[in-house]
Design an enzyme around this catalytic site. Structure first.
Site, PDB file in Angstrom:
ATOM      1  N   SER A   1       0.901  -0.999  -0.241  1.00  0.00           N
ATOM      2  CA  SER A   1      -0.426  -0.279   0.034  1.00  0.00           C
ATOM      3  C   SER A   1       0.632   0.396  -0.154  1.00  0.00           C
ATOM      4  O   SER A   1       1.422   1.396   0.722  1.00  0.00           O
ATOM      5  CB  SER A   1      -1.075  -0.063   1.521  1.00  0.00           C
ATOM      6  OG  SER A   1      -1.188   1.208   1.416  1.00  0.00           O
TER       7      SER A   1
ATOM      8  N   HIS B   1      -1.431  -1.405  -4.194  1.00  0.00           N
ATOM      9  CA  HIS B   1      -2.924  -0.518  -3.881  1.00  0.00           C
ATOM     10  C   HIS B   1      -2.758   0.714  -3.720  1.00  0.00           C
ATOM     11  O   HIS B   1      -1.493   1.215  -2.459  1.00  0.00           O
ATOM     12  CB  HIS B   1      -2.589  -1.336  -1.785  1.00  0.00           C
ATOM     13  CG  HIS B   1      -4.017  -1.215  -1.967  1.00  0.00           C
ATOM     14  ND1 HIS B   1      -5.372  -1.763  -1.766  1.00  0.00           N
ATOM     15  CD2 HIS B   1      -4.298  -0.776  -0.159  1.00  0.00           C
ATOM     16  CE1 HIS B   1      -6.259  -1.363  -1.193  1.00  0.00           C
ATOM     17  NE2 HIS B   1      -5.951  -1.053  -0.356  1.00  0.00           N
TER      18      HIS B   1
ATOM     19  N   ASP C   1      -4.731   3.875  -1.839  1.00  0.00           N
ATOM     20  CA  ASP C   1      -5.877   4.479  -0.705  1.00  0.00           C
ATOM     21  C   ASP C   1      -6.803   5.299  -0.865  1.00  0.00           C
ATOM     22  O   ASP C   1      -5.996   6.494  -0.245  1.00  0.00           O
ATOM     23  CB  ASP C   1      -5.318   3.821   0.876  1.00  0.00           C
ATOM     24  CG  ASP C   1      -5.218   1.844   0.811  1.00  0.00           C
ATOM     25  OD1 ASP C   1      -6.478   1.577   0.981  1.00  0.00           O
ATOM     26  OD2 ASP C   1      -4.328   2.212   2.083  1.00  0.00           O
TER      27      ASP C   1
ATOM     28  N   MET D   1      -8.708   8.484   0.341  1.00  0.00           N
ATOM     29  CA  MET D   1     -10.081   8.595   1.304  1.00  0.00           C
ATOM     30  C   MET D   1      -9.914  10.309   1.836  1.00  0.00           C
ATOM     31  O   MET D   1      -9.525  10.649   0.593  1.00  0.00           O
ATOM     32  CB  MET D   1      -8.826   8.558   2.845  1.00  0.00           C
ATOM     33  CG  MET D   1      -8.540   7.042   2.887  1.00  0.00           C
ATOM     34  SD  MET D   1      -6.923   7.742   4.663  1.00  0.00           S
ATOM     35  CE  MET D   1      -6.622   5.607   4.367  1.00  0.00           C
TER      36      MET D   1
ATOM     37  N   HIS E   1      -8.697   1.728  -3.522  1.00  0.00           N
ATOM     38  CA  HIS E   1      -9.567   0.595  -2.362  1.00  0.00           C
ATOM     39  C   HIS E   1     -10.279   2.336  -2.035  1.00  0.00           C
ATOM     40  O   HIS E   1      -9.516   3.333  -1.883  1.00  0.00           O
ATOM     41  CB  HIS E   1      -8.926   0.645  -2.212  1.00  0.00           C
ATOM     42  CG  HIS E   1      -9.878   0.605  -0.431  1.00  0.00           C
ATOM     43  ND1 HIS E   1      -8.947   0.648   1.074  1.00  0.00           N
ATOM     44  CD2 HIS E   1     -11.084   0.008  -0.505  1.00  0.00           C
ATOM     45  CE1 HIS E   1     -10.032  -0.039   1.981  1.00  0.00           C
ATOM     46  NE2 HIS E   1     -10.899   0.548   1.380  1.00  0.00           N
TER      47      HIS E   1
ATOM     48  N   MET F   1     -12.037   4.992  -0.599  1.00  0.00           N
ATOM     49  CA  MET F   1     -13.366   5.038   1.276  1.00  0.00           C
ATOM     50  C   MET F   1     -13.681   6.571   1.363  1.00  0.00           C
ATOM     51  O   MET F   1     -13.224   7.252   1.199  1.00  0.00           O
ATOM     52  CB  MET F   1     -11.738   4.904   2.520  1.00  0.00           C
ATOM     53  CG  MET F   1     -11.366   3.316   2.275  1.00  0.00           C
ATOM     54  SD  MET F   1     -10.281   2.876   3.455  1.00  0.00           S
ATOM     55  CE  MET F   1      -8.674   3.780   2.112  1.00  0.00           C
TER      56      MET F   1
ATOM     57  N   MET G   1     -11.993  -5.726   5.562  1.00  0.00           N
ATOM     58  CA  MET G   1     -10.976  -4.947   6.870  1.00  0.00           C
ATOM     59  C   MET G   1     -10.617  -5.606   7.488  1.00  0.00           C
ATOM     60  O   MET G   1     -11.627  -6.371   8.464  1.00  0.00           O
ATOM     61  CB  MET G   1     -11.475  -3.792   6.927  1.00  0.00           C
ATOM     62  CG  MET G   1     -12.178  -2.856   5.483  1.00  0.00           C
ATOM     63  SD  MET G   1     -10.263  -1.747   4.287  1.00  0.00           S
ATOM     64  CE  MET G   1      -9.489  -1.563   5.763  1.00  0.00           C
TER      65      MET G   1
ATOM     66  N   GLY H   1      -8.557   4.279   7.869  1.00  0.00           N
ATOM     67  CA  GLY H   1      -8.178   5.419   7.587  1.00  0.00           C
ATOM     68  C   GLY H   1      -6.942   5.776   7.924  1.00  0.00           C
ATOM     69  O   GLY H   1      -6.654   6.675   7.926  1.00  0.00           O
TER      70      GLY H   1
ATOM     71  N   GLY I   1      -2.665   3.742   8.451  1.00  0.00           N
ATOM     72  CA  GLY I   1      -2.376   3.046   8.381  1.00  0.00           C
ATOM     73  C   GLY I   1      -1.629   2.555   9.972  1.00  0.00           C
ATOM     74  O   GLY I   1      -1.607   3.704  10.307  1.00  0.00           O
ATOM     75  N   GLY I   2      -0.638   1.336   9.962  1.00  0.00           N
ATOM     76  CA  GLY I   2       0.186   0.963  10.981  1.00  0.00           C
ATOM     77  C   GLY I   2      -0.544   0.853  12.040  1.00  0.00           C
ATOM     78  O   GLY I   2      -0.634   0.355  13.374  1.00  0.00           O
TER      79      GLY I   2
ATOM     80  N   ASP J   1      -6.321  -6.157   4.301  1.00  0.00           N
ATOM     81  CA  ASP J   1      -6.284  -5.648   4.458  1.00  0.00           C
ATOM     82  C   ASP J   1      -6.391  -4.218   5.643  1.00  0.00           C
ATOM     83  O   ASP J   1      -7.440  -4.247   6.578  1.00  0.00           O
ATOM     84  CB  ASP J   1      -7.230  -4.253   3.868  1.00  0.00           C
ATOM     85  CG  ASP J   1      -6.313  -2.579   3.259  1.00  0.00           C
ATOM     86  OD1 ASP J   1      -5.622  -2.748   3.722  1.00  0.00           O
ATOM     87  OD2 ASP J   1      -6.800  -1.901   2.656  1.00  0.00           O
TER      88      ASP J   1
ATOM     89  N   GLY K   1       0.662  -2.262   3.781  1.00  0.00           N
ATOM     90  CA  GLY K   1       1.509  -0.686   4.054  1.00  0.00           C
ATOM     91  C   GLY K   1       2.539  -0.891   5.015  1.00  0.00           C
ATOM     92  O   GLY K   1       3.845  -1.005   4.727  1.00  0.00           O
TER      93      GLY K   1
HETATM   94  C1  DX5 Z   1      -6.502   1.570   6.032  1.00  0.00           C
HETATM   95  C2  DX5 Z   1      -5.806   1.188   4.411  1.00  0.00           C
HETATM   96  C3  DX5 Z   1      -4.852   0.197   4.202  1.00  0.00           C
HETATM   97  C4  DX5 Z   1      -3.761   0.410   5.403  1.00  0.00           C
HETATM   98  C5  DX5 Z   1      -2.686  -0.463   5.770  1.00  0.00           C
HETATM   99  O1  DX5 Z   1      -7.190   2.448   5.430  1.00  0.00           O
HETATM  100  O2  DX5 Z   1      -6.663   0.596   3.786  1.00  0.00           O
HETATM  101  O3  DX5 Z   1      -4.883  -0.228   3.389  1.00  0.00           O
HETATM  102  O4  DX5 Z   1      -2.653   1.173   4.122  1.00  0.00           O
HETATM  103  O5  DX5 Z   1      -1.729  -0.067   6.571  1.00  0.00           O
HETATM  104  P1  DX5 Z   1      -0.981  -1.329   6.845  1.00  0.00           P
HETATM  105  O6  DX5 Z   1      -0.297  -1.978   6.517  1.00  0.00           O
HETATM  106  O7  DX5 Z   1      -0.006   0.125   7.503  1.00  0.00           O
HETATM  107  O8  DX5 Z   1      -1.827  -1.135   8.452  1.00  0.00           O
HETATM  108 ZN    ZN Z   2      -6.616  -0.509   1.660  1.00  0.00          ZN
END
Ligand code: DX5
Ligand code: ZN
Length: 216
Positions: free
Chosen positions: A9, A34, A36, A38, A67, A69, A138, A143, A145-146, A176, A198
């Protein structure tokens, strides 16, 4: 079951250097990127939009796994098709006619994906499975990462994998959020074949070995 795919991601890359992030994914040998998207409304964060996707498009042949969101994903399908998406995933919880949006993505010639949040009853996805080429479970609340993997999402995965077998459907089952080698293995055992990653990907000391292990 579809072949296993890893989709790093871009959200976890340096947002001042997306081109460098794309290069890192290419160098790892991962086949998908990927993306994301938002809107600060469906999720409490804003990432990047179609212009970033369009500007990255000529730099790589990676498969763009977009993706959305967004509260109104139906309003942005065309923009991401034009930007060069290779597939587009929308949320079942968003404010749109889900079946019509999946149809619109397919009518544009792309595989359509349907995403569910971790607290979403998988029954809400069942009416749309024939219209979906991918179902995204999900494994965190979207929203950011991490975040840490939410194990209860494994129940949704098992349910959807069961439906896939029962109805003999071919959709991919993607996960994800909080995906690393350990959580990917748990998701794989529950039926997942497509792994978004990610933070774990960008922090991996050997990204090539990590990408290979993720799709093994
Ligand atoms: C969250 C995203 C994910 C995110 C995953 O809202 O949809 O794609 O980037 O990141 P990690 O692997 O850091 O959880
Ligand atoms: Zn995603």
């Amino acid at each position: 079951m579809p072949s296993r795919v890893v989709a790093p991601s871009l959200l976890a890359a340096d947002h001042g250097d997306f081109a460098g992030g794309v290069r890192a994914v290419e160098e790892s040998g991962a086949p998908w990127l990927h993306l994301d998207i938002m809107d600060g409304h469906f999720v409490p964060n804003i990432s990047f939009g179609p212009q970033v996707v369009a500007d990255l498009r000529p730099r790589t042949k990676l498969h763009f796994d977009v993706h959305l969101m967004l509260s109104r994903p139906d309003r942005f399908v065309d923009a991401f098709v034009k930007a060069g998406a290779d597939r587009i995933t929308v949320h079942v919880e968003a404010q749109h006619d889900v079946g019509a949006t999946l149809d619109a993505i397919r009518a544009a010639g792309l595989p359509a994906g349907l995403a569910l949040n971790p607290d979403c009853d998988p029954a809400r996805a069942l009416p749309f499975l024939e219209k979906a080429d991918l179902v995204l479970c999900m494994t965190v609340f979207p929203g950011f990462g991490g975040q840490s993997f939410i194990p209860s999402a494994l129940d949704s995965l098992r349910t959807l994998d069961g439906e896939r077998r029962r109805k003999n459907l071919g959709f991919r089952l993607e996960v994800d959020g909080g995906i690393n080698l350990e959580t990917a293995a748990r998701c794989r055992d529950a039926g997942a074949d497509t792994f978004v990653t990610g933070t774990a990907f960008f922090k991996a000391p050997d990204r090539r070995a990590f990408a290979r292990a993720m799709s093994a």
